[in-house]
Design a protein around this motif. Structure first.
Motif, PDB file in Angstrom:
ATOM      1  N   LEU A  86      -5.268   6.507   0.060  1.00  0.00           N
ATOM      2  CA  LEU A  86      -5.186   5.141  -0.468  1.00  0.00           C
ATOM      3  C   LEU A  86      -4.001   5.001  -1.432  1.00  0.00           C
ATOM      4  O   LEU A  86      -3.272   4.009  -1.400  1.00  0.00           O
ATOM      5  CB  LEU A  86      -6.500   4.757  -1.165  1.00  0.00           C
ATOM      6  CG  LEU A  86      -6.603   3.322  -1.694  1.00  0.00           C
ATOM      7  CD1 LEU A  86      -6.499   2.306  -0.562  1.00  0.00           C
ATOM      8  CD2 LEU A  86      -7.912   3.110  -2.456  1.00  0.00           C
ATOM      9  N   SER A  87      -3.793   6.016  -2.269  1.00  0.00           N
ATOM     10  CA  SER A  87      -2.684   5.962  -3.239  1.00  0.00           C
ATOM     11  C   SER A  87      -1.340   5.846  -2.517  1.00  0.00           C
ATOM     12  O   SER A  87      -0.475   5.070  -2.918  1.00  0.00           O
ATOM     13  CB  SER A  87      -2.698   7.197  -4.151  1.00  0.00           C
ATOM     14  OG  SER A  87      -2.242   8.346  -3.460  1.00  0.00           O
ATOM     15  N   MET A  88      -1.176   6.592  -1.418  1.00  0.00           N
ATOM     16  CA  MET A  88       0.091   6.539  -0.658  1.00  0.00           C
ATOM     17  C   MET A  88       0.240   5.203   0.054  1.00  0.00           C
ATOM     18  O   MET A  88       1.322   4.605   0.059  1.00  0.00           O
ATOM     19  CB  MET A  88       0.140   7.689   0.348  1.00  0.00           C
ATOM     20  CG  MET A  88       0.217   9.052  -0.297  1.00  0.00           C
ATOM     21  SD  MET A  88       0.379  10.380   0.902  1.00  0.00           S
ATOM     22  CE  MET A  88      -1.231  10.394   1.672  1.00  0.00           C
ATOM     23  N   LEU A  89      -0.855   4.735   0.636  1.00  0.00           N
ATOM     24  CA  LEU A  89      -0.824   3.444   1.331  1.00  0.00           C
ATOM     25  C   LEU A  89      -0.379   2.322   0.393  1.00  0.00           C
ATOM     26  O   LEU A  89       0.453   1.483   0.750  1.00  0.00           O
ATOM     27  CB  LEU A  89      -2.216   3.137   1.911  1.00  0.00           C
ATOM     28  CG  LEU A  89      -2.363   1.817   2.672  1.00  0.00           C
ATOM     29  CD1 LEU A  89      -1.549   1.820   3.961  1.00  0.00           C
ATOM     30  CD2 LEU A  89      -3.821   1.534   2.995  1.00  0.00           C
ATOM     31  N   LEU A  90      -0.907   2.324  -0.835  1.00  0.00           N
ATOM     32  CA  LEU A  90      -0.581   1.267  -1.804  1.00  0.00           C
ATOM     33  C   LEU A  90       0.882   1.331  -2.253  1.00  0.00           C
ATOM     34  O   LEU A  90       1.528   0.300  -2.420  1.00  0.00           O
ATOM     35  CB  LEU A  90      -1.514   1.344  -3.016  1.00  0.00           C
ATOM     36  CG  LEU A  90      -2.992   1.066  -2.738  1.00  0.00           C
ATOM     37  CD1 LEU A  90      -3.820   1.212  -4.008  1.00  0.00           C
ATOM     38  CD2 LEU A  90      -3.214  -0.309  -2.128  1.00  0.00           C
ATOM     39  N   ILE A  91       1.405   2.545  -2.420  1.00  0.00           N
ATOM     40  CA  ILE A  91       2.816   2.697  -2.822  1.00  0.00           C
ATOM     41  C   ILE A  91       3.731   2.186  -1.709  1.00  0.00           C
ATOM     42  O   ILE A  91       4.666   1.410  -1.949  1.00  0.00           O
ATOM     43  CB  ILE A  91       3.153   4.181  -3.143  1.00  0.00           C
ATOM     44  CG1 ILE A  91       2.416   4.640  -4.407  1.00  0.00           C
ATOM     45  CG2 ILE A  91       4.663   4.375  -3.313  1.00  0.00           C
ATOM     46  CD1 ILE A  91       2.453   6.145  -4.637  1.00  0.00           C
ATOM     47  N   VAL A  92       3.468   2.600  -0.484  1.00  0.00           N
ATOM     48  CA  VAL A  92       4.305   2.222   0.668  1.00  0.00           C
ATOM     49  C   VAL A  92       4.230   0.713   0.896  1.00  0.00           C
ATOM     50  O   VAL A  92       5.248   0.051   1.123  1.00  0.00           O
ATOM     51  CB  VAL A  92       3.880   3.003   1.939  1.00  0.00           C
ATOM     52  CG1 VAL A  92       4.617   2.497   3.168  1.00  0.00           C
ATOM     53  CG2 VAL A  92       4.151   4.498   1.748  1.00  0.00           C
ATOM     54  N   LEU A  93       3.035   0.174   0.792  1.00  0.00           N
ATOM     55  CA  LEU A  93       2.816  -1.260   0.993  1.00  0.00           C
ATOM     56  C   LEU A  93       3.591  -2.084  -0.041  1.00  0.00           C
ATOM     57  O   LEU A  93       4.284  -3.045   0.303  1.00  0.00           O
ATOM     58  CB  LEU A  93       1.312  -1.550   0.881  1.00  0.00           C
ATOM     59  CG  LEU A  93       0.808  -2.933   1.260  1.00  0.00           C
ATOM     60  CD1 LEU A  93       1.112  -3.232   2.724  1.00  0.00           C
ATOM     61  CD2 LEU A  93      -0.690  -3.036   1.027  1.00  0.00           C
ATOM     62  N   LYS A  94       3.485  -1.673  -1.300  1.00  0.00           N
ATOM     63  CA  LYS A  94       4.158  -2.382  -2.389  1.00  0.00           C
ATOM     64  C   LYS A  94       5.678  -2.346  -2.198  1.00  0.00           C
ATOM     65  O   LYS A  94       6.365  -3.365  -2.319  1.00  0.00           O
ATOM     66  CB  LYS A  94       3.769  -1.724  -3.728  1.00  0.00           C
ATOM     67  CG  LYS A  94       4.052  -2.577  -4.949  1.00  0.00           C
ATOM     68  CD  LYS A  94       3.330  -1.992  -6.162  1.00  0.00           C
ATOM     69  CE  LYS A  94       3.374  -2.907  -7.358  1.00  0.00           C
ATOM     70  NZ  LYS A  94       4.635  -2.951  -8.054  1.00  0.00           N
ATOM     71  N   GLU A  95       6.186  -1.168  -1.861  1.00  0.00           N
ATOM     72  CA  GLU A  95       7.625  -1.018  -1.681  1.00  0.00           C
ATOM     73  C   GLU A  95       8.121  -1.834  -0.487  1.00  0.00           C
ATOM     74  O   GLU A  95       9.172  -2.472  -0.545  1.00  0.00           O
ATOM     75  CB  GLU A  95       7.965   0.465  -1.489  1.00  0.00           C
ATOM     76  CG  GLU A  95       9.431   0.731  -1.720  1.00  0.00           C
ATOM     77  CD  GLU A  95       9.754   2.205  -1.821  1.00  0.00           C
ATOM     78  OE1 GLU A  95      10.587   2.661  -1.030  1.00  0.00           O
ATOM     79  OE2 GLU A  95       9.145   2.893  -2.669  1.00  0.00           O
ATOM     80  N   TYR A  96       7.343  -1.824   0.569  1.00  0.00           N
ATOM     81  CA  TYR A  96       7.705  -2.575   1.785  1.00  0.00           C
ATOM     82  C   TYR A  96       7.773  -4.075   1.479  1.00  0.00           C
ATOM     83  O   TYR A  96       8.685  -4.774   1.915  1.00  0.00           O
ATOM     84  CB  TYR A  96       6.688  -2.308   2.895  1.00  0.00           C
ATOM     85  CG  TYR A  96       6.967  -3.074   4.169  1.00  0.00           C
ATOM     86  CD1 TYR A  96       8.063  -2.744   4.967  1.00  0.00           C
ATOM     87  CD2 TYR A  96       6.149  -4.130   4.561  1.00  0.00           C
ATOM     88  CE1 TYR A  96       8.335  -3.449   6.122  1.00  0.00           C
ATOM     89  CE2 TYR A  96       6.412  -4.848   5.723  1.00  0.00           C
ATOM     90  CZ  TYR A  96       7.511  -4.498   6.498  1.00  0.00           C
ATOM     91  OH  TYR A  96       7.777  -5.206   7.646  1.00  0.00           O
ATOM     92  N   GLN A  97       6.803  -4.555   0.680  1.00  0.00           N
ATOM     93  CA  GLN A  97       6.768  -5.992   0.351  1.00  0.00           C
ATOM     94  C   GLN A  97       7.889  -6.377  -0.612  1.00  0.00           C
ATOM     95  O   GLN A  97       8.464  -7.458  -0.497  1.00  0.00           O
ATOM     96  CB  GLN A  97       5.413  -6.343  -0.275  1.00  0.00           C
ATOM     97  CG  GLN A  97       4.297  -6.312   0.767  1.00  0.00           C
ATOM     98  CD  GLN A  97       2.942  -6.597   0.144  1.00  0.00           C
ATOM     99  OE1 GLN A  97       2.660  -6.158  -0.961  1.00  0.00           O
ATOM    100  NE2 GLN A  97       2.112  -7.318   0.855  1.00  0.00           N
TER     101      GLN A  97
END
Length: 394
Positions: free
Chosen positions: A345-356
């Motif tokens: 979950l921690s990795m998903l949130l970092i990648v998602l935030k950066e992508y957005q």
């Protein structure tokens, strides 16, 4: 063109439909497992366990889950003792875990609520990569997996563990007394249900708090007190389970009474056909993330904390074992699904935030991460379908 926004508006106003569908999916899976899967469904085993204890005038330790089950069964009792109540209780806890994840994704990104639901739903099914010809019957046991359908006590503890880490991250922001009190209450709740996650959480919590503060101050003293007191309670619980429990002491011979022993890799090698491959196929997202995001990765507290927690969780599973009748029950595994769930979950949130934030055509690393994520979700669904088609959960 007009239909899509209307559909989206309708969905966002009627999110309860998602919740009902999710609960129905969970309840159908649990009911099928209990009725048709012959081996390894701990929900069923734990029900019999409670019946046996009550018949002899005792209560299982730790009592949290069994007490909730007992109370619910006083209200809803049909045909078989604890059957309906265990299905309802497990459905509630699995759905709660899903809802905590929805909220976490929604608060940590600029995704709308309906997309947060969808992503949390996919994340719910994130599983290890399986090669059936190599893994044979062990799609889950030989690997490290965040998916747990069959063990009632870890399912019950799961939402409390997620909230514990969420509160910990909040406490590190401002060291407020309220957040620390919440941490204490959640630690007690987990101790009373299944303490497994605390084995890896407490040492890392203490070390990471010191790392952030870098000097002995009030928050660090609080962290020491909490960790020491909790470890003392875990030790007391261990004595009650292994040396005091009358159902174990009175009904088992001396060599069948379980003990905790240091036997590196014994349990893992028992269930894993290809240990090295099983490890790699369990953490492909981590490997991808460390290759492509290595510069930024450790700036994020959630990622750093979850990675160290996961490493300690795996180390505990690799090193410790039990003797006696619980020898191959793998009871030192149960912290891994929680630690891995939080880590992914921690990795998903970092990648998602950066992508957005970048808001550009997806560069290569996002495509790689999304592809691995999608492949793991497909295998999680395959594991779920296998419960129905092959009646097996191993």
């Amino acid at each position: 063109h007009c239909k899509m926004p209307k559909m989206r508006i309708w969905l966002e106003r009627n999110l309860w439909v998602f919740d009902i569908l999710m609960m129905a999916l969970i309840m159908a899976t649990l009911t099928y497992m209990i009725k048709f899967v012959p081996y390894g469904v701990d929900i069923k085993i734990h029900n019999f366990f409670l019946i046996e204890y009550l018949e002899n005038g005792y209560f299982p330790i730790p009592p949290g889950y069994y007490f909730l089950l007992y109370l619910l069964d006083l209200l809803i009792n049909y045909k078989f003792q604890f059957l309906i109540s265990s299905i309802l209780l497990m459905t509630g806890f699995l759905w709660w875990k899903f809802r905590i994840t929805v909220k976490w994704i929604f608060e940590s990104s600029s995704l709308g609520i309906s997309k947060s639901y969808l992503l949390a739903f996919l994340f719910f099914f994130l599983g290890p990569i399986v090669i059936p010809s190599i893994d044979r019957e062990y799609w889950s046991l030989g690997k490290l997996s965040q998916i747990i359908w069959h063990n009632s006590t870890i399912i019950a503890a799961f939402p409390f563990c997620l909230l514990l880490v969420k509160q910990t991250l909040t406490w590190w922001e401002n060291y407020s007394n309220q957040a620390f009190l919440n941490i204490c209450l959640l630690v007690v709740a987990i101790l009373l249900i299944k303490p497994s996650f605390l084995f890896c959480y407490l040492p890392v919590f203490l070390c990471y708090t010191f790392y952030l503060i870098k000097r002995p101050s009030q928050p660090f003293i609080l962290a020491i007190c909490l960790s020491a007191f909790s470890l003392l309670l875990i030790w007391a619980e261990k004595i009650l389970i292994f040396q005091w429990d009358p159902m174990v002491v009175n009904y088992y011979s001396q060599e069948d009474i379980p003990r905790v022993v240091l036997e590196p890799f014994k349990i893992w090698f028992h269930y894993s056909n290809e240990p090295f491959l099983d490890l790699l196929s369990s953490i492909p997202l981590t490997l991808c993330f460390l290759i492509f995001w290595r510069n930024k990765a450790f700036e994020n507290r959630f990622f750093s904390f979850s990675l160290w927690t996961l490493l300690l969780a795996i180390l505990i599973y690799f090193i410790f074992a039990e003797t006696g009748y619980r020898e191959y029950h793998g009871n030192f595994y149960w912290q891994i699904p929680v630690a891995l769930y939080l880590h992914n979950l921690s990795m998903l949130l970092i990648v998602l935030k950066e992508y957005q934030e970048k808001n550009e055509k997806s560069p290569f690393r996002f495509k790689i991460f999304a592809s691995i994520f999608s492949i793991q979700v497909v295998f999680g669904f395959a594991y779920w379908l296998r419960i129905f088609f092959e009646r097996i959960i191993s």
